[in-house]
Design an enzyme around this catalytic site. Structure first.
Site, short mmCIF file in Angstrom:
data_model
loop_
_atom_site.label_atom_id
_atom_site.label_comp_id
_atom_site.label_asym_id
_atom_site.label_seq_id
_atom_site.Cartn_x
_atom_site.Cartn_y
_atom_site.Cartn_z
N HIS A 141 -8.63 -3.95 -0.99
CA HIS A 141 -8.15 -5.28 -1.39
C HIS A 141 -9.17 -5.94 -2.31
O HIS A 141 -9.21 -7.14 -2.46
CB HIS A 141 -7.94 -6.17 -0.17
CG HIS A 141 -7.11 -5.53 0.89
ND1 HIS A 141 -7.67 -4.83 1.92
CD2 HIS A 141 -5.77 -5.45 1.05
CE1 HIS A 141 -6.70 -4.35 2.70
NE2 HIS A 141 -5.53 -4.70 2.19
N HIS A 144 0.82 -1.22 0.00
CA HIS A 144 0.00 0.00 0.00
C HIS A 144 0.85 1.27 0.00
O HIS A 144 0.39 2.33 0.39
CB HIS A 144 -0.89 0.03 1.24
CG HIS A 144 -1.86 -1.11 1.32
ND1 HIS A 144 -2.85 -1.28 0.39
CD2 HIS A 144 -1.98 -2.12 2.20
CE1 HIS A 144 -3.56 -2.36 0.71
NE2 HIS A 144 -3.04 -2.89 1.80
#
Lengths: 202, 335
Positions: free
Chosen positions: B216, B56
Site C-alpha cells: 500500500h 489486490h
C-alpha cells in the site's frame, strides 16, 4: 444532534483525507463519510426511543459500513459506551461522561492502544476525562462538551509530536513527526459538532 | 490513470457481480454482504475464510476453490472487510467443524476479524486465526510483520490440510507452521493508482526503485536508481536471506509475485536469477510459482517469497487445488 455530527463528518471528508494522506493511506475521510452517511440514513428511518439506542445505532452502522480499522474503532466509540448503561431518555453531563468513560475503555481494549501511540485515543481519553471532570463540577451539558472539544483539540496537537505505534504510519518512525493523527482529528470534530449543534438549538 | 469503472462507490459490488456472473457454476455471493463462497466444498471439513481489502486481485476474490478457501470476505478498496461481512461468510461456510481465518497482518484486518470471531462465538461457531506475516523488512519481530504475497502459500497449506479432513486445531497448527516458515521481500518500481482517484498512491521518482516498499506504499528500507534485473534480484535475495537464513540442503517453495504492472516476462527473468542463487547455495527448490497473485492495481514491482518445507508441509502443499486463478495439479505418485 447526531444528524449534525453526520453532516459535519461528511463535509470534512476531504480535510480528513488530506490529513491522513500525509502519513497514512488517505482513506480516513472517505471511510468516516461512508460511516456518517450510513448512520444518518439509519437514524432518519429508525425511531430511536432513547439515548442508548441513538448511540448504539450510530456505532453499529459505522462498524457495518466502513471496514478498515476506523470502522471498528469509531463503531466501538459510539456503541461501546451504552452497553451497560441503564436506558436514558435525555442526555445530561453525567450520562455523557458515563458513556464516553465506558467507550474509551472499550476502544482501548479493542485497539490495544494507549495515550502516546498517535491514535484517536490521544483525543478521546482527554475528552472523556474532561467530561468526567465537568460532571464532577456540576457543569451543564454545553460547557462540558466545550471542555471535551478543547481537550480533544489539545490531544490532536499532542499527536503531532508523536511517532505512530499503530496503522500504516507505524513504519514511518520519525517521518510521522509534525503531522497530526487523522483519527484523533475525527474525535475532535465529533465533539465540536456536538457543541455547534447545541449552540444552534439552545 | 484511466480505470474502467462506473462509480467509485460501486466498484466492489460490481466486481463481485461480474465475478459471479463469470463463475456461477462454482461460486455464489453471500446475500447482503461483500462475500463469496465456493459451491463444492466437500462435506464435514473445516471451513477456511480468507479476506482483505479489494484492489489486490486476484487476491482475495480469486482465493476460494477446491483445496483452497471456502469463503472470501471483501472490504472496500484497500480497507478491511466489516465484521458482519466476515460473520455472514463464516456462517455460510461452517459445517460444524469450525472455521479458520487467514488474512494479512494489518491493523484493520486484525480488528474486524477479531470482532467477527467474537460474533461467531455467539453463534456457536468455533474460529481460529492465522495472520500472515511474511514481509521481512516490515518489522524486526516476526509477529509484527505485514502480510504480502505469502498469503497464497499459507492458504495453500490451510486448504490442503482442511481438504485432508483434519480437525480445526490441526489445520490451524499447520497453517501457523507455514507462516512461521514464510519469508518475503518486495521492491517497488512505480506507484499504483487507487480506482476512482486521480493521484498515484505514493510518490516514487521515475528512475528510482524502493526496496521493501509495502503493497500500500508503506515505506521500505532504501531507495536507489533502477538496476539490471540480476543485480536487483541479488540484492533483494541478500536482504531476504539475512532474515530467512536458508541453509544448504534446505527445501523451499518459491513464489515470484508481480505487483500488477510488472510483466510475466520480467518475472521470469527475476526467477532465472533466483534459481541460480539457490543452486549456488545448495538450496533445494521443491516448487516454483511465477505469477501475480497479490497486486496493487497498476503498481510496478515484484516480491520474492520462500516457504521452507519439511515432509509434513510438503504433504499439504501437494494436495491438488483449483480456482480460476490458482492451480496445483496432482503431482502423482511417480514423482
Amino acid at each position: 444532534m447526531f444528524l449534525h455530527i453526520g453532516e459535519e463528518i461528511i463535509n470534512a471528508k476531504d480535510m480528513l483525507g488530506k490529513i491522513d494522506s500525509e502519513i497514512g493511506d488517505g482513506d480516513h475521510g472517505a471511510g468516516m463519510a461512508t460511516g456518517a452517511e450510513a448512520f444518518t440514513a439509519k437514524l432518519q428511518e429508525a425511531s430511536c426511543h432513547n439515548v442508548n439506542a441513538v448511540f448504539k445505532v450510530t456505532g453499529m452502522e459505522m462498524m457495518k459500513s466502513m471496514g478498515g480499522a476506523s470502522g471498528v474503532i469509531f463503531g466501538t466509540m459510539f456503541s461501546g459506551g451504552v452497553k451497560n448503561l441503564p436506558a436514558k431518555e435525555t442526555l445530561d453531563t453525567n450520562t455523557l461522561a458515563a458513556i464516553f468513560g465506558e467507550s474509551t475503555e472499550a476502544v482501548k481494549k479493542r485497539g490495544k492502544a494507549s495515550v502516546g501511540d498517535k491514535t484517536m485515543i490521544d483525543a478521546l481519553e482527554p475528552a472523556s476525562e474532561a467530561l468526567k471532570k465537568a460532571a464532577g463540577e456540576g457543569k451543564g451539558l454545553y460547557d462540558s462538551v466545550a471542555d471535551a472539544e478543547e481537550a480533544a483539540n489539545q490531544g490532536v496537537e499532542y499527536t503531532k509530536n508523536l511517532e505512530a505505534k499503530f496503522g500504516r504510519a507505524k513504519t514511518l518512525g520519525e517521518r510521522a513527526l509534525g503531522f497530526q493523527d487523522a483519527g484523533a482529528t475525527s474525535v475532535w470534530l465529533i465533539f465540536k459538532s456536538m457543541r455547534v449543534w447545541m449552540e444552534k438549538n439552545e | 490513470m484511466k480505470k474502467v469503472i462506473n462509480q467509485e462507490a460501486a466498484i466492489v459490488d460490481e466486481m463481485i457481480e461480474g465475478f459471479i456472473a463469470a463463475y456461477s457454476n462454482d461460486y455464489k455471493k453471500v446475500p447482503d454482504v461483500k462475500g463469496i463462497t465456493y459451491k463444492h466444498s466437500s462435506p464435514d471439513k473445516v471451513g477456511i475464510v480468507i479476506g482483505g481489502g479489494t484492489g489486490h486481485e486476484p487476491l482475495f476474490i480469486g482465493a476460494a476453490g477446491e483445496g483452497l478457501a471456502d469463503g472470501v470476505a471483501l472490504g472496500n478498496v484497500f480497507a478491511a472487510p466489516t465484521p458482519d461481512t466476515i460473520l455472514e461468510v463464516t456462517k455460510s461456510v461452517d459445517q460444524g467443524k469450525g472455521v479458520l481465518y487467514i488474512y494479512g497482518n494489518y491493523a484493520g484486518d486484525v480488528l474486524n476479524f477479531d470482532v467477527a470471531s467474537e460474533l461467531a462465538e455467539v453463534e456457536d461457531i468455533d474460529t481460529e486465526t492465522v495472520q500472515v506475516t511474511d514481509d521481512v523488512v516490515s518489522a524486526e519481530e516476526k509477529e509484527e510483520r505485514r502480510g504480502i504475497a505469502g498469503d497464497m502459500f499459507v492458504l495453500k497449506i490451510a486448504g490442503g490440510a482442511a481438504a485432508s479432513g483434519l480437525p480445526l486445531s490441526e489445520v490451524k497448527r499447520l497453517t501457523a507452521k507455514a507462516n512461521d516458515n514464510l519469508f518475503s521481500i518486495g521492491v517497488g518500481l512505480s506507484p499504483g493508482t487507487s480506482p476512482g482517484k486521480t493521484e498515484p498512491m505514493f510518490e516514487l521518482p521515475e528512475d528510482e526503485i524502493e526496496y521493501g516498499l509495502g503493497i500500500h506504499g508503506e515505506k521500505g528500507i532504501r531507495r536507489s536508481k533502477m538496476k539490471p534485473a540480476d543485480e536487483l534480484t541479488t540484492e533483494l535475495l541478500e536482504e531476504l536471506q539475512k532474515v530467512a537464513g536458508l541453509q544448504s540442503d534446505e527445501e523451499v517453495a518459491v513464489l515470484i509475485n508481480g505487483l500488477g504492472k510488472t510483466t510475466l516476462m520480467e518475472l521470469f527473468i527475476v526467477n532465472r536469477k533466483v534459481q541460480q542463487w539457490c543452486e549456488e547455495r545448495n538450496i533445494n527448490v521443491y516448487d516454483t510459482d511465477v505469477n501475480s497473485y497479490c497486486t496493487t492495481q497498476d503498481m510496478g514491482g515484484f516480491s520474492i517469497t520462500f516457504m521452507k518445507l519439511d515432509d509434513e508441509l510438503k504433504k499439504y502443499f501437494d494436495v491438488p487445488a483449483a480456482s480460476p486463478y490458482y492451480t496445483r495439479a496432482n503431482r502423482g505418485e511417480s514423482e
